[in-house]
Enzyme design. Structure first.
Site, PDB file in Angstrom:
ATOM      1  CG  ASN A   9      75.182 -24.862 -35.200  1.00 25.28           C
ATOM      2  OD1 ASN A   9      74.254 -25.572 -34.456  1.00 25.28           O
ATOM      3  ND2 ASN A   9      75.081 -23.507 -34.993  1.00 25.28           N
ATOM      4  CD1 TRP A  10      73.817 -30.809 -38.014  1.00 17.55           C
ATOM      5  CD2 TRP A  10      72.321 -32.289 -37.173  1.00 17.55           C
ATOM      6  NE1 TRP A  10      74.028 -31.898 -38.357  1.00 17.55           N
ATOM      7  CE2 TRP A  10      73.403 -33.018 -37.865  1.00 17.55           C
ATOM      8  CE3 TRP A  10      71.206 -33.045 -36.374  1.00 17.55           C
ATOM      9  CZ2 TRP A  10      73.292 -34.233 -38.084  1.00 17.55           C
ATOM     10  CZ3 TRP A  10      71.362 -34.473 -36.570  1.00 17.55           C
ATOM     11  CH2 TRP A  10      72.255 -35.097 -37.328  1.00 17.55           C
ATOM     12  CE  LYS A  11      72.670 -22.011 -37.176  1.00  8.77           C
ATOM     13  NZ  LYS A  11      72.501 -20.661 -37.776  1.00  8.77           N
ATOM     14  CG  HIS A  92      75.535 -19.547 -32.627  1.00  9.75           C
ATOM     15  ND1 HIS A  92      74.374 -18.951 -33.063  1.00  9.75           N
ATOM     16  CD2 HIS A  92      76.150 -20.083 -33.718  1.00  9.75           C
ATOM     17  CE1 HIS A  92      74.434 -18.987 -34.384  1.00  9.75           C
ATOM     18  NE2 HIS A  92      75.265 -19.921 -34.967  1.00  9.75           N
ATOM     19  CD  GLU A  94      71.399 -19.080 -34.827  1.00 10.32           C
ATOM     20  OE1 GLU A  94      71.205 -20.183 -34.291  1.00 10.32           O
ATOM     21  OE2 GLU A  94      71.504 -18.805 -36.208  1.00 10.32           O
ATOM     22  CD  GLU A 164      79.070 -19.026 -36.693  1.00 10.76           C
ATOM     23  OE1 GLU A 164      78.865 -19.860 -37.442  1.00 10.76           O
ATOM     24  OE2 GLU A 164      78.284 -19.045 -35.723  1.00 10.76           O
ATOM     25  N   GLY A 170      72.860 -17.509 -42.078  1.00  9.17           N
ATOM     26  CA  GLY A 170      71.470 -17.973 -42.685  1.00  9.17           C
ATOM     27  C   GLY A 170      70.930 -17.130 -43.648  1.00  9.17           C
ATOM     28  CB  SER A 210      75.865 -17.829 -45.731  1.00 15.63           C
ATOM     29  OG  SER A 210      74.721 -17.477 -45.307  1.00 15.63           O
ATOM     30  N   GLY A 231      76.049 -23.827 -40.932  1.00 13.42           N
ATOM     31  CA  GLY A 231      74.914 -24.197 -40.377  1.00 13.42           C
ATOM     32  C   GLY A 231      73.903 -24.745 -41.495  1.00 13.42           C
TER      33      GLY A 231
HETATM   34  P1  PGA Z   1      74.726 -20.838 -41.661  1.00 19.18           P
HETATM   35  O1  PGA Z   1      74.727 -20.631 -40.174  1.00 19.18           O
HETATM   36  O2  PGA Z   1      75.816 -21.765 -42.158  1.00 19.18           O
HETATM   37  O3  PGA Z   1      73.244 -21.332 -41.830  1.00 19.18           O
HETATM   38  O4  PGA Z   1      74.784 -19.442 -42.170  1.00 19.18           O
HETATM   39  C1  PGA Z   1      76.042 -20.963 -39.662  1.00 19.18           C
HETATM   40  C2  PGA Z   1      76.079 -20.760 -37.912  1.00 19.18           C
HETATM   41  O5  PGA Z   1      75.083 -20.034 -37.621  1.00 19.18           O
HETATM   42  O6  PGA Z   1      76.767 -21.383 -37.247  1.00 19.18           O
END
Ligand code: PGA
Length: 255
Positions: A9-11, A92, A94, A164, A170, A210, A231
């Site tokens: 997931n590049w966000k 997600h 976020e 998650e 993150g 992470s 991510g």
């Molecule tokens: P991260 O993000 O690997 O940077 O913790 C994972 C995600 O939000 O899908």
């Protein structure tokens, strides 16, 4: 055997140049074909990535639940499919936290995307406060039961769940393999309630938060962990490829 999946997931990161370089790198590499490798770039790069990438699938980071119409800025399942998506992330954390997405919308998105033959990665997870106050089970149950509430048994075949924990996203603080496995087993039991043993047994459940090259192997070795939603580490191609290899090795290791 359940499908093993590593989704990157590049966000809201990257650029057209980054996307092209990433695809070239993937095309030069040897991807494990026993797993689904999924790349989820920002929407404007989906077509560029899907039209060039070999051996990997493409996913969107969000979708809207209507088929077409006056929904400025939104993308329908059909539009995503048209630009080469096979997967889509829904719910997600976020989007839940920053864009006020709620379970009711998430359920409709899950249903609409699956109706259009996309595979949905439904994201669920608790905050640190919720975990600390003993609400882990309540929160995860509510998110899973609501998110999958509009699906019939057959449609569970197109569902993937990603656990998650918000506190692990993150932050560099991965859940321990045991913590993750515990919640994955809970999610599996919720899926049994919704769809019965057989359908639930076939739903892939990914861990996200992470995941990196050094934590992936131990996490993917857990019984109910079928891969990862990655991510930050998915933006570093070399590391992403190592994570994909760890997932494939877990199959060789007997999963
Ligand atoms: P991260 O993000 O690997 O940077 O913790 C994972 C995600 O939000 O899908």
């Amino acid at each position: 055997m359940r499908q093993k999946i590593v989704a990157g997931n590049w966000k809201m990161n990257g650029s057209l140049e980054f996307a092209n370089d990433f695809v070239s790198g993937v095309n030069r590499a040897v991807l494990p074909d026993a797993i689904d490798v999924v790349v989820c770039p920002p929407a404007p790069y989906l077509l560029t990535v899907s039209s060039q990438i070999k051996g990997a699938k493409v996913g969107a980071q969000n979708v809207y639940f209507e088929a077409s119409g006056a929904y400025t800025g939104e993308l329908s399942p059909k539009i995503l499919q048209d630009v080469g998506c096979e997967y889509v992330l829904v719910g997600h954390s976020e989007r839940r936290a920053l864009l006020s997405e709620v379970d009711d919308q998430i359920a409709k998105k899950v249903k609409a995307a699956i109706d259009c033959d996309l595979k949905v990665i439904l994201c669920v997870g608790e905050t640190l406060e919720q975990r600390a106050s003993g609400k882990l089970e309540e929160v995860i149950s509510a998110q899973v039961l609501a998110g999958a509430s509009l699906l019939d048994v057959v449609e569970f075949g197109s569902l993937v769940v990603a656990y998650e924990p918000v506190w692990a996203i993150g932050t560099g603080q991965t859940a321990s393999p045991q913590q993750a496995q515990e919640v994955h087993a809970l999610i599996r039991s919720l899926l049994v309630k919704l769809a019965g043993e057989t359908a639930a047994e076939n739903v892939s459940i990914l861990y996200g938060g992470s995941v990196n090259a050094s934590t992936a192997a131990e996490i993917f070795a857990q019984a109910d962990i079928d891969g990862g939603l990655v991510g930050g580490a998915s933006l570093k191609l070399e590391e992403f490829l190592v994570i994909c290899d760890h997932c494939a090795n877990a199959i060789v290791g007997g999963k």
